[in-house]
Design a protein around this motif. Sequence first.
Motif, PDB file in Angstrom:
ATOM      1  N   ASP A 109       0.877  -1.169   0.000  1.00 52.09           N
ATOM      2  CA  ASP A 109       0.000   0.000   0.000  1.00 52.09           C
ATOM      3  C   ASP A 109       0.914   1.218   0.000  1.00 52.09           C
ATOM      4  O   ASP A 109       1.990   1.201   0.588  1.00 52.09           O
ATOM      5  N   LYS A 110       0.474   2.280  -0.651  1.00 46.75           N
ATOM      6  CA  LYS A 110       1.298   3.479  -0.773  1.00 46.75           C
ATOM      7  C   LYS A 110       0.609   4.678  -0.128  1.00 46.75           C
ATOM      8  O   LYS A 110      -0.597   4.832  -0.236  1.00 46.75           O
ATOM      9  N   VAL A 111       1.396   5.501   0.536  1.00 40.44           N
ATOM     10  CA  VAL A 111       0.907   6.727   1.163  1.00 40.44           C
ATOM     11  C   VAL A 111       1.743   7.881   0.633  1.00 40.44           C
ATOM     12  O   VAL A 111       2.968   7.801   0.629  1.00 40.44           O
ATOM     13  N   GLU A 112       1.090   8.945   0.175  1.00 39.07           N
ATOM     14  CA  GLU A 112       1.814  10.093  -0.367  1.00 39.07           C
ATOM     15  C   GLU A 112       1.958  11.189   0.680  1.00 39.07           C
ATOM     16  O   GLU A 112       0.988  11.578   1.319  1.00 39.07           O
ATOM     17  N   LEU A 113       3.177  11.656   0.860  1.00 33.94           N
ATOM     18  CA  LEU A 113       3.481  12.770   1.741  1.00 33.94           C
ATOM     19  C   LEU A 113       3.663  13.997   0.850  1.00 33.94           C
ATOM     20  O   LEU A 113       4.557  14.033  -0.005  1.00 33.94           O
ATOM     21  N   GLU A 165       2.575  -0.022   9.865  1.00 35.97           N
ATOM     22  CA  GLU A 165       1.778  -0.934   9.041  1.00 35.97           C
ATOM     23  C   GLU A 165       2.528  -1.440   7.806  1.00 35.97           C
ATOM     24  O   GLU A 165       1.940  -2.120   6.970  1.00 35.97           O
ATOM     25  N   GLY A 166       3.795  -1.093   7.660  1.00 39.36           N
ATOM     26  CA  GLY A 166       4.592  -1.592   6.546  1.00 39.36           C
ATOM     27  C   GLY A 166       4.147  -1.099   5.190  1.00 39.36           C
ATOM     28  O   GLY A 166       4.096  -1.860   4.225  1.00 39.36           O
ATOM     29  N   LYS A 167       3.844   0.180   5.097  1.00 40.55           N
ATOM     30  CA  LYS A 167       3.433   0.766   3.815  1.00 40.55           C
ATOM     31  C   LYS A 167       4.598   1.537   3.214  1.00 40.55           C
ATOM     32  O   LYS A 167       5.548   1.904   3.904  1.00 40.55           O
ATOM     33  N   ALA A 168       4.513   1.814   1.929  1.00 43.66           N
ATOM     34  CA  ALA A 168       5.518   2.644   1.250  1.00 43.66           C
ATOM     35  C   ALA A 168       5.139   4.117   1.412  1.00 43.66           C
ATOM     36  O   ALA A 168       3.971   4.477   1.308  1.00 43.66           O
ATOM     37  N   LEU A 169       6.133   4.935   1.680  1.00 44.34           N
ATOM     38  CA  LEU A 169       5.927   6.371   1.817  1.00 44.34           C
ATOM     39  C   LEU A 169       6.502   7.055   0.585  1.00 44.34           C
ATOM     40  O   LEU A 169       7.705   6.972   0.313  1.00 44.34           O
ATOM     41  N   LEU A 170       5.643   7.702  -0.201  1.00 47.06           N
ATOM     42  CA  LEU A 170       6.044   8.362  -1.440  1.00 47.06           C
ATOM     43  C   LEU A 170       6.131   9.848  -1.207  1.00 47.06           C
ATOM     44  O   LEU A 170       5.235  10.451  -0.600  1.00 47.06           O
ATOM     45  N   MET A 171       7.210  10.470  -1.710  1.00 46.41           N
ATOM     46  CA  MET A 171       7.400  11.914  -1.572  1.00 46.41           C
ATOM     47  C   MET A 171       7.812  12.474  -2.910  1.00 46.41           C
ATOM     48  O   MET A 171       8.626  11.884  -3.618  1.00 46.41           O
ATOM     49  N   HIS A 172       7.255  13.605  -3.247  1.00 45.47           N
ATOM     50  CA  HIS A 172       7.580  14.240  -4.530  1.00 45.47           C
ATOM     51  C   HIS A 172       8.744  15.195  -4.347  1.00 45.47           C
ATOM     52  O   HIS A 172       8.742  16.026  -3.447  1.00 45.47           O
ATOM     53  N   ARG A 173       9.729  15.064  -5.213  1.00 41.79           N
ATOM     54  CA  ARG A 173      10.867  15.998  -5.202  1.00 41.79           C
ATOM     55  C   ARG A 173      10.525  17.177  -6.087  1.00 41.79           C
ATOM     56  O   ARG A 173       9.954  17.010  -7.159  1.00 41.79           O
ATOM     57  N   LEU A 174      10.867  18.367  -5.642  1.00 39.92           N
ATOM     58  CA  LEU A 174      10.518  19.581  -6.382  1.00 39.92           C
ATOM     59  C   LEU A 174      11.643  20.099  -7.272  1.00 39.92           C
ATOM     60  O   LEU A 174      11.534  21.168  -7.829  1.00 39.92           O
ATOM     61  N   ASP A 175      12.747  19.368  -7.423  1.00 44.12           N
ATOM     62  CA  ASP A 175      13.895  19.856  -8.201  1.00 44.12           C
ATOM     63  C   ASP A 175      13.501  20.175  -9.603  1.00 44.12           C
ATOM     64  O   ASP A 175      12.965  19.584 -10.360  1.00 44.12           O
TER      65      ASP A 175
END
Length: 93
Positions: A30-34, A83-93
């Motif tokens: 499961d993926k969670v976006e920060l 809960e062992g989920k993936a944490l996705l973060m967007h880079r602004l470069d």
Amino acid sequence: MGRPKIPRNICGTPADSCFKPNGIPMSELDKVELAPDEFEALRLVDLKGMQQQEAAAEMGVSRQTLANLVKSARYKVVGCLAEGKALLMHRLD
């Protein structure tokens, strides 16, 4: 219809775009976006040790908005760790 989002000053970027548990393929997680503003709020308050009022001024938002961003970001990060989920973060470069 809600209010438009106030532009936020975001200076920091994550080192990587994703953190996930070892040994589990990304397709099975499961993926969670920060959001970038949530990452910046965490960086200023938790990493740099700023007071919320100071961090809010740095980001150009109210103290209450910053508190809401920090609360949301912490909830997502702890949820991923617990809960062992993936944490996705967007880079602004």
